[in-house]
Design a protein around this motif. Structure first.
Motif, PDB file in Angstrom:
ATOM      1  N   ASP A 111       0.806  -1.230   0.000  1.00 21.44           N
ATOM      2  CA  ASP A 111       0.000   0.000   0.000  1.00 21.44           C
ATOM      3  C   ASP A 111       0.834   1.273   0.000  1.00 21.44           C
ATOM      4  O   ASP A 111       0.277   2.379   0.066  1.00 21.44           O
ATOM      5  CB  ASP A 111      -0.993   0.041   1.175  1.00 21.44           C
ATOM      6  N   THR A 112       2.168   1.122  -0.081  1.00 25.12           N
ATOM      7  CA  THR A 112       3.027   2.291  -0.279  1.00 25.12           C
ATOM      8  C   THR A 112       3.662   2.183  -1.665  1.00 25.12           C
ATOM      9  O   THR A 112       3.653   3.135  -2.436  1.00 25.12           O
ATOM     10  CB  THR A 112       4.112   2.375   0.815  1.00 25.12           C
ATOM     11  N   LEU A 113       4.192   0.987  -1.975  1.00 26.71           N
ATOM     12  CA  LEU A 113       4.779   0.773  -3.301  1.00 26.71           C
ATOM     13  C   LEU A 113       3.819   0.044  -4.237  1.00 26.71           C
ATOM     14  O   LEU A 113       3.801   0.289  -5.428  1.00 26.71           O
ATOM     15  CB  LEU A 113       6.092  -0.010  -3.181  1.00 26.71           C
ATOM     16  N   TRP A 114       3.045  -0.892  -3.679  1.00 27.17           N
ATOM     17  CA  TRP A 114       2.121  -1.667  -4.520  1.00 27.17           C
ATOM     18  C   TRP A 114       0.778  -1.867  -3.797  1.00 27.17           C
ATOM     19  O   TRP A 114       0.691  -1.777  -2.576  1.00 27.17           O
ATOM     20  CB  TRP A 114       2.726  -3.034  -4.890  1.00 27.17           C
ATOM     21  N   HIS A 115      -0.262  -2.109  -4.598  1.00 29.38           N
ATOM     22  CA  HIS A 115      -1.605  -2.332  -4.060  1.00 29.38           C
ATOM     23  C   HIS A 115      -1.654  -3.591  -3.211  1.00 29.38           C
ATOM     24  O   HIS A 115      -1.094  -4.617  -3.583  1.00 29.38           O
ATOM     25  CB  HIS A 115      -2.623  -2.473  -5.204  1.00 29.38           C
ATOM     26  N   ASN A 116      -2.338  -3.523  -2.085  1.00 31.94           N
ATOM     27  CA  ASN A 116      -2.473  -4.679  -1.211  1.00 31.94           C
ATOM     28  C   ASN A 116      -3.842  -4.689  -0.539  1.00 31.94           C
ATOM     29  O   ASN A 116      -4.626  -5.610  -0.729  1.00 31.94           O
ATOM     30  CB  ASN A 116      -1.363  -4.650  -0.142  1.00 31.94           C
TER      31      ASN A 116
ATOM     32  N   GLY B  75       3.235   6.200 -10.093  1.00 31.28           N
ATOM     33  CA  GLY B  75       4.436   7.025  -9.865  1.00 31.28           C
ATOM     34  C   GLY B  75       5.556   6.338  -9.123  1.00 31.28           C
ATOM     35  O   GLY B  75       6.664   6.894  -9.017  1.00 31.28           O
ATOM     36  N   VAL B  76       5.304   5.145  -8.594  1.00 27.60           N
ATOM     37  CA  VAL B  76       6.288   4.487  -7.730  1.00 27.60           C
ATOM     38  C   VAL B  76       7.635   4.261  -8.428  1.00 27.60           C
ATOM     39  O   VAL B  76       8.698   4.581  -7.867  1.00 27.60           O
ATOM     40  CB  VAL B  76       5.735   3.153  -7.184  1.00 27.60           C
ATOM     41  N   ALA B  77       7.588   3.743  -9.634  1.00 26.77           N
ATOM     42  CA  ALA B  77       8.857   3.393 -10.301  1.00 26.77           C
ATOM     43  C   ALA B  77       9.713   4.647 -10.481  1.00 26.77           C
ATOM     44  O   ALA B  77      10.926   4.616 -10.218  1.00 26.77           O
ATOM     45  CB  ALA B  77       8.573   2.715 -11.646  1.00 26.77           C
ATOM     46  N   ASP B  78       9.096   5.758 -10.898  1.00 25.63           N
ATOM     47  CA  ASP B  78       9.853   7.007 -11.089  1.00 25.63           C
ATOM     48  C   ASP B  78      10.448   7.510  -9.787  1.00 25.63           C
ATOM     49  O   ASP B  78      11.615   7.897  -9.729  1.00 25.63           O
ATOM     50  CB  ASP B  78       8.931   8.103 -11.650  1.00 25.63           C
ATOM     51  N   VAL B  79       9.618   7.532  -8.738  1.00 24.09           N
ATOM     52  CA  VAL B  79      10.069   8.080  -7.453  1.00 24.09           C
ATOM     53  C   VAL B  79      11.209   7.240  -6.885  1.00 24.09           C
ATOM     54  O   VAL B  79      12.221   7.775  -6.413  1.00 24.09           O
ATOM     55  CB  VAL B  79       8.885   8.160  -6.458  1.00 24.09           C
ATOM     56  N   VAL B  80      11.051   5.918  -6.944  1.00 25.22           N
ATOM     57  CA  VAL B  80      12.096   5.037  -6.421  1.00 25.22           C
ATOM     58  C   VAL B  80      13.383   5.203  -7.232  1.00 25.22           C
ATOM     59  O   VAL B  80      14.482   5.304  -6.670  1.00 25.22           O
ATOM     60  CB  VAL B  80      11.601   3.573  -6.405  1.00 25.22           C
TER      61      VAL B  80
ATOM     62  N   HIS C  95       4.004  10.376   5.926  1.00 26.16           N
ATOM     63  CA  HIS C  95       2.799   9.578   5.746  1.00 26.16           C
ATOM     64  C   HIS C  95       2.231   9.817   4.346  1.00 26.16           C
ATOM     65  O   HIS C  95       1.929  10.946   3.980  1.00 26.16           O
ATOM     66  CB  HIS C  95       1.771   9.989   6.816  1.00 26.16           C
ATOM     67  N   VAL C  96       2.125   8.741   3.569  1.00 24.22           N
ATOM     68  CA  VAL C  96       1.507   8.827   2.238  1.00 24.22           C
ATOM     69  C   VAL C  96       0.331   7.859   2.250  1.00 24.22           C
ATOM     70  O   VAL C  96       0.497   6.662   2.030  1.00 24.22           O
ATOM     71  CB  VAL C  96       2.503   8.460   1.111  1.00 24.22           C
ATOM     72  N   PRO C  97      -0.880   8.349   2.541  1.00 29.24           N
ATOM     73  CA  PRO C  97      -2.035   7.457   2.763  1.00 29.24           C
ATOM     74  C   PRO C  97      -2.407   6.650   1.529  1.00 29.24           C
ATOM     75  O   PRO C  97      -2.258   7.118   0.402  1.00 29.24           O
ATOM     76  CB  PRO C  97      -3.172   8.427   3.115  1.00 29.24           C
ATOM     77  N   TYR C  98      -2.877   5.457   1.764  1.00 32.92           N
ATOM     78  CA  TYR C  98      -3.556   4.643   0.729  1.00 32.92           C
ATOM     79  C   TYR C  98      -5.054   4.904   0.900  1.00 32.92           C
ATOM     80  O   TYR C  98      -5.467   5.394   1.953  1.00 32.92           O
ATOM     81  CB  TYR C  98      -3.219   3.166   0.977  1.00 32.92           C
ATOM     82  N   HIS C  99      -5.847   4.565  -0.094  1.00 35.12           N
ATOM     83  CA  HIS C  99      -7.272   4.925  -0.010  1.00 35.12           C
ATOM     84  C   HIS C  99      -8.059   4.047   0.969  1.00 35.12           C
ATOM     85  O   HIS C  99      -9.184   4.357   1.305  1.00 35.12           O
ATOM     86  CB  HIS C  99      -7.926   4.943  -1.393  1.00 35.12           C
ATOM     87  N   ILE C 100      -7.458   2.947   1.435  1.00 28.11           N
ATOM     88  CA  ILE C 100      -8.104   2.128   2.464  1.00 28.11           C
ATOM     89  C   ILE C 100      -7.070   1.856   3.551  1.00 28.11           C
ATOM     90  O   ILE C 100      -5.903   1.610   3.238  1.00 28.11           O
ATOM     91  CB  ILE C 100      -8.536   0.723   1.963  1.00 28.11           C
TER      92      ILE C 100
ATOM     93  N   MET D 115      -0.284  13.559  -0.186  1.00 30.49           N
ATOM     94  CA  MET D 115      -1.304  12.760  -0.858  1.00 30.49           C
ATOM     95  C   MET D 115      -0.748  12.096  -2.113  1.00 30.49           C
ATOM     96  O   MET D 115      -1.381  11.227  -2.690  1.00 30.49           O
ATOM     97  CB  MET D 115      -2.524  13.619  -1.195  1.00 30.49           C
ATOM     98  N   ASN D 116       0.437  12.520  -2.554  1.00 26.91           N
ATOM     99  CA  ASN D 116       1.007  11.960  -3.773  1.00 26.91           C
ATOM    100  C   ASN D 116       2.469  11.592  -3.514  1.00 26.91           C
ATOM    101  O   ASN D 116       3.254  12.436  -3.079  1.00 26.91           O
ATOM    102  CB  ASN D 116       0.913  12.999  -4.900  1.00 26.91           C
ATOM    103  N   LEU D 117       2.806  10.331  -3.778  1.00 24.11           N
ATOM    104  CA  LEU D 117       4.170   9.867  -3.506  1.00 24.11           C
ATOM    105  C   LEU D 117       5.205  10.724  -4.235  1.00 24.11           C
ATOM    106  O   LEU D 117       6.324  10.901  -3.750  1.00 24.11           O
ATOM    107  CB  LEU D 117       4.306   8.391  -3.919  1.00 24.11           C
ATOM    108  N   ARG D 118       4.808  11.297  -5.395  1.00 23.35           N
ATOM    109  CA  ARG D 118       5.777  12.107  -6.165  1.00 23.35           C
ATOM    110  C   ARG D 118       6.293  13.294  -5.357  1.00 23.35           C
ATOM    111  O   ARG D 118       7.407  13.759  -5.554  1.00 23.35           O
ATOM    112  CB  ARG D 118       5.128  12.615  -7.456  1.00 23.35           C
ATOM    113  N   ASP D 119       5.459  13.788  -4.427  1.00 24.17           N
ATOM    114  CA  ASP D 119       5.866  14.956  -3.642  1.00 24.17           C
ATOM    115  C   ASP D 119       6.940  14.614  -2.607  1.00 24.17           C
ATOM    116  O   ASP D 119       7.534  15.514  -2.009  1.00 24.17           O
ATOM    117  CB  ASP D 119       4.646  15.553  -2.925  1.00 24.17           C
ATOM    118  N   VAL D 120       7.163  13.321  -2.394  1.00 24.08           N
ATOM    119  CA  VAL D 120       8.192  12.912  -1.427  1.00 24.08           C
ATOM    120  C   VAL D 120       9.573  13.370  -1.887  1.00 24.08           C
ATOM    121  O   VAL D 120      10.410  13.760  -1.071  1.00 24.08           O
ATOM    122  CB  VAL D 120       8.165  11.372  -1.241  1.00 24.08           C
TER     123      VAL D 120
END
Lengths: 246, 246
Positions: free
Chosen positions: B28-33, B120-125, B209-214, B232-237
């Motif tokens: 829920d931070t890098l991939w859906h779970n 956006g995960v792949a770009d940010v990482v 904290h980068v929230p997931y929708h659940i 709210m958006n991982l890109r802002d990290v």
């Protein structure tokens, strides 16, 4: 990964080479495990006795466990799910919810079972810990293995504790690299030829086989012409390690 | 513990302090779970719909999961066993073996579900891996987490991969000690305030904290007056980390 104390100065220590690093397997090397699974399997036979004979139940369970190993990995929770699948298949879906509940409870019993050290373990571990650096290398369920190590009372004798999902040559190589241990300084002690001996020999380290009185069918190794010492009593490990380190 | 490449020269690198160590949670931070668990829970409601209404089923499942957490830990296999117990209890033992088999298969589906990276995960990482040392810190089932990390395609961007059974202050302190990272050089990024933020702040490191929708009910944290950034958006990290490291 466990709550055991860790020495973070491992890389520095590894350069003093008069000591060996002695790897110990946990299940069936330090404490009883397979016997508990066998007792549980005995309960399963009784529960399913009106659907099939013992040989059929055992064969079905092994078939289901083998099918599920790549997806569940090692450990009690996967075993419980495999027992449930076995009950459903062997009964042609006639097994009752009450019986399946019984199987879930059998899994919980296994997870909560007290740790019983094998004969002589505390003495041998104490003695070797005074002369060498000990590493516990165990596979299975992360949380269950951690709780077993904590309950064993042995955690503080170990320089490192490593819980892994598979014991293959790549895993052992990674562990030794991680802690800057040369294969020539590493000796692995365990009950499983497939998990504790052959992959260790494959990376150029030494291994000692100390058999448990039962071996799970999926841990039985085909041994060709590999040579390694087999000791019937863990106490005899001390003399062998002393000989190797002198 | 994973098959990911590890850099064993970590202790040496940690002394060059212009770089931060950026910890990432996985699920829920890098991939859906959690969405996959929610979808599975939806299937469970349909399966058990003739025994109880949705609210009753959900409440029973949560009760069973809470009761089992200390014995099963986190992960799909424990969830499958908890769903089975829920089905048995909610149906007053009338649920059929066929329906229980369906639940086992739902668990297997979860274990075999493909990994879908969050937006956006792949770009940010990639971007952060070029400037800092990345550490993946994830809890749950050892083997399943390893297979998810391998399937994510991100493993080689991480300096260290750590799979733990619980994310509490003691665990984070142990991980930083192990890799010789000062808390002031560590930033943890994750969706769970309870697991990824509060215990990290408690040891004097920083967290985002980068929230997931659940959020799973057992991960909902009571936040008092702790202050931490929520993005709210991982890109802002990336911009925030750049600011912290300059």
């Amino acid at each position: 990964m466990s709550g055991a104390p860790r020495d973070t100065s491992g890389a520095a220590k590894a350069t003093s080479c008069d000591k060996l690093v002695i790897g110990f397997d946990g299940d069936d090397t330090l404490w009883h495990n397979e016997q508990l699974f066998a007792d549980t399997q005995h309960q399963l036979r009784e529960l399913l006795g009106h659907y099939a004979d013992v040989a059929t139940i055992d064969a079905k369970l092994l078939e289901v466990e083998r099918r599920n190993l790549a997806i569940f990995g090692y450990g009690v929770k996967g075993f419980a799910l495999s027992m449930i699948e076995t009950a459903i298949e062997i009964s042609d879906s006639r097994v009752s919810a009450r019986d399946i509940h019984q199987i879930v409870m059998m899994g919980k019993s296994l997870l909560e079972h007290p740790i019983e050290l094998l004969d002589g373990v505390a003495d041998v571990v104490d003695e070797l810990a005074g002369r060498h650096r000990l590493m516990l290398v165990t596979k299975g369920d992360l949380m269950h293995q951690e709780s077993k190590i904590a309950a064993s009372g042995l955690a503080d004798r170990f320089w490192q504790v490593e819980i892994v999902s598979e014991k293959d040559p790549a895993t052992y190589r990674r562990l030794l690299d991680r802690h800057a241990v040369a294969p020539s300084d590493f000796v692995m002690i365990g009950n499983s030829v497939a998990s504790d001996v052959l992959p260790v020999l494959a990376i150029g380290a030494r291994a000692v086989h100390v058999p448990y009185h039962i071996t799970w069918a999926l841990e039985v190794a085909a041994v060709d012409n590999e040579e390694f010492p087999t000791l019937m009593n863990l106490r005899d490990v001390v003399a062998l390690v002393d000989q190797w380190s002198s």
